[in-house]
Scaffold this motif. Structure first.
Motif, mmCIF file in Angstrom:
data_model
loop_
_atom_site.group_PDB
_atom_site.id
_atom_site.type_symbol
_atom_site.label_atom_id
_atom_site.label_comp_id
_atom_site.label_asym_id
_atom_site.label_seq_id
_atom_site.Cartn_x
_atom_site.Cartn_y
_atom_site.Cartn_z
ATOM 1 N N GLY A 186 -32.654 15.791 57.252
ATOM 2 C CA GLY A 186 -33.586 16.265 56.238
ATOM 3 C C GLY A 186 -34.457 17.439 56.604
ATOM 4 N N VAL A 187 -34.627 17.717 57.905
ATOM 5 C CA VAL A 187 -35.508 18.800 58.320
ATOM 6 C C VAL A 187 -34.739 20.120 58.308
ATOM 7 N N GLY A 188 -35.296 21.112 57.640
ATOM 8 C CA GLY A 188 -34.706 22.441 57.605
ATOM 9 C C GLY A 188 -35.663 23.461 58.191
ATOM 10 N N ASN A 189 -35.396 24.718 57.927
ATOM 11 C CA ASN A 189 -36.127 25.805 58.556
ATOM 12 C C ASN A 189 -37.626 25.789 58.255
ATOM 13 N N ILE A 190 -37.961 25.559 56.995
ATOM 14 C CA ILE A 190 -39.377 25.605 56.611
ATOM 15 C C ILE A 190 -40.187 24.566 57.375
ATOM 16 N N TYR A 191 -39.723 23.325 57.331
ATOM 17 C CA TYR A 191 -40.527 22.232 57.881
ATOM 18 C C TYR A 191 -40.436 22.138 59.398
ATOM 19 N N ALA A 192 -39.366 22.684 59.980
ATOM 20 C CA ALA A 192 -39.318 22.786 61.445
ATOM 21 C C ALA A 192 -40.388 23.763 61.921
ATOM 22 N N ASP A 193 -40.451 24.933 61.287
ATOM 23 C CA ASP A 193 -41.446 25.935 61.690
ATOM 24 C C ASP A 193 -42.876 25.442 61.472
ATOM 25 N N GLU A 194 -43.116 24.831 60.325
ATOM 26 C CA GLU A 194 -44.469 24.354 60.027
ATOM 27 C C GLU A 194 -44.902 23.246 60.980
ATOM 28 N N SER A 195 -43.982 22.342 61.305
ATOM 29 C CA SER A 195 -44.318 21.229 62.199
ATOM 30 C C SER A 195 -44.564 21.710 63.617
ATOM 31 N N LEU A 196 -43.738 22.619 64.098
ATOM 32 C CA LEU A 196 -43.911 23.138 65.461
ATOM 33 C C LEU A 196 -45.229 23.896 65.588
#
Length: 275
Positions: A169-179
Motif C-alpha cells: 500500500g505504500v507508494g512514493n508520496i507516503y514513503a517520502d512524507e513518512s521518512l
C-alpha cells in the motif's frame, strides 16, 4: 498513482452504493481492461452477481460477491472508480474503459487516462496477485514485523517501503512524507536503522496514512474518490512535490533526487545523508 489512502477512501465511498446491489450488465470500452480473459467472458461472469462487500489490500480493491467469486480492481497510475447517477451517461467520459450497470439504475464508471488499470476475475478465494502482497500497511502491519523486516535488510529504506511484497500500500508520496516526519534519509540502509528509528518510522507511517484517509486522499494529479470528489491531503504535504520550498520543520530548502529509481523529496537538514 492511487496509494493506500486513496484506495481506502474509494472503498469507503463506494460501499453504501454497491453493497447489496446486483450487476445486470457490463460494458467494456478498452478490451485490455479485462485481464486474463476477453471482455465478453468477463461480462458473462459478472452479470447477475450480487455484491456482498468490498475488500482492500494495499492498492488493490476487490468487489466480493455472494457467490464467493469477486472482481479485483487495480487502478494503477490514473484509474478512477466512480458511482454515477442513473441520469448520467458515463460512456461520455473520453477516458471511460468500463462501466458496471447496477440493478437500481446507477452505474460505476472505470475511467483511466493511461489505460494501465485492470479488472481481474476471482473465481473463489484469493487471486494470485493478492497472495504476493505483504501485510497491509494500515490493517495488518505490526511493529514487531516492521522492526525485524526493516533491520534485517541491507537495501535502502525507501526501496523497502515501496516493495509491495514486504508492505502493501505504500507508494512514493507516503514513503517520502513518512521518512521526512521520522527524520530518516531515504538513502539509509534498513540494516543501519536503530530499533528506536524503526519504531518511530512505523509510528509515523501509520499516522501519515490515517491523516491522509481523514482528508480523503491526495489529489496531486488525477485522483478523485468514489463520488468524483478530490481529496485534500496535498495541502498538508511536507516534502513531496515541494522542491525549492522551505521545510516546515527547519526552514531548509526541500530537495529532489532519485532514490530507488523514483523521484524523491527530502529535507537535507532534517534527513542528513548516512555517513
Amino acid at each position: 498513482m492511487p496509494e493506500l489512502p486513496e484506495v481506502e477512501t474509494i472503498k469507503r465511498g463506494l460501499e453504501p452504493h454497491l453493497i447489496g446491489r446486483t450487476i445486470i450488465d457490463v460494458r467494456f470500452f478498452w478490451d485490455n481492461t479485462a485481464q486474463g480473459m476477453s471482455p465478453v467472458e468477463m461480462t458473462a461472469k459478472l452479470r447477475g452477481q450480487k455484491i456482498k462487500g468490498l475488500d482492500r489490500k494495499g492498492k488493490f480493491l476487490v468487489l466480493r460477491f455472494e457467490s464467493g467469486s469477486g472482481l479485483g480492481v487495480h487502478l494503477r497510475m490514473t484509474g478512477k472508480l466512480i458511482v454515477c447517477d442513473p441520469a448520467e451517461d458515463p460512456s461520455n467520459d473520453k477516458c471511460a474503459r468500463a462501466v458496471l450497470l447496477l440493478d437500481n439504475g446507477s452505474r460505476v464508471l472505470f475511467s483511466d487516462v493511461r489505460k494501465f488499470g485492470r479488472f481481474y476475475w476471482i473465481e473463489r478465494g484469493e487471486h494470485p496477485f493478492w497472495q504476493r502482497l505483504g501485510p497491509d500497511a494500515l490493517y495488518e502491519l505490526t511493529p514487531e514485523y516492521f522492526r525485524k523486516m526493516v533491520r534485517q535488510r541491507k537495501r535502502i529504506i525507501k526501496a523497502i517501503l515501496l516493495d509491495q511484497s514486504l508492505i502493501a500500500g505504500v507508494g512514493n508520496i507516503y514513503a517520502d512524507e513518512s521518512l521526512h516526519r521520522a527524520c530518516i534519509s531515504p538513502s539509509t540502509k534498513g540494516s543501519d536503522l536503530t530499533e528506536a528509528q524503526a519504531d518511530r518510522l512505523y509510528q509515523v507511517l501509520k499516522e501519515v496514512l490515517n491523516e491522509s484517509i481523514a482528508c480523503k486522499g491526495t489529489s496531486y494529479r488525477d485522483y478523485v474518490d468514489g463520488l468524483g470528489k478530490p481529496g485534500s491531503f496535498q495541502e498538508k504535504l511536507a516534502v513531496y512535490g515541494q522542491k525549492g520550498q522551505a521545510c516546515k520543520k527547519c526552514g531548509a530548502e526541500i530537495c529532489r533526487t532519485v532514490v530507488a529509481n523514483r523521484g524523491t523529496y527530502y529535507c537535507p537538514h532534517c534527513q542528513p545523508d548516512p555517513q
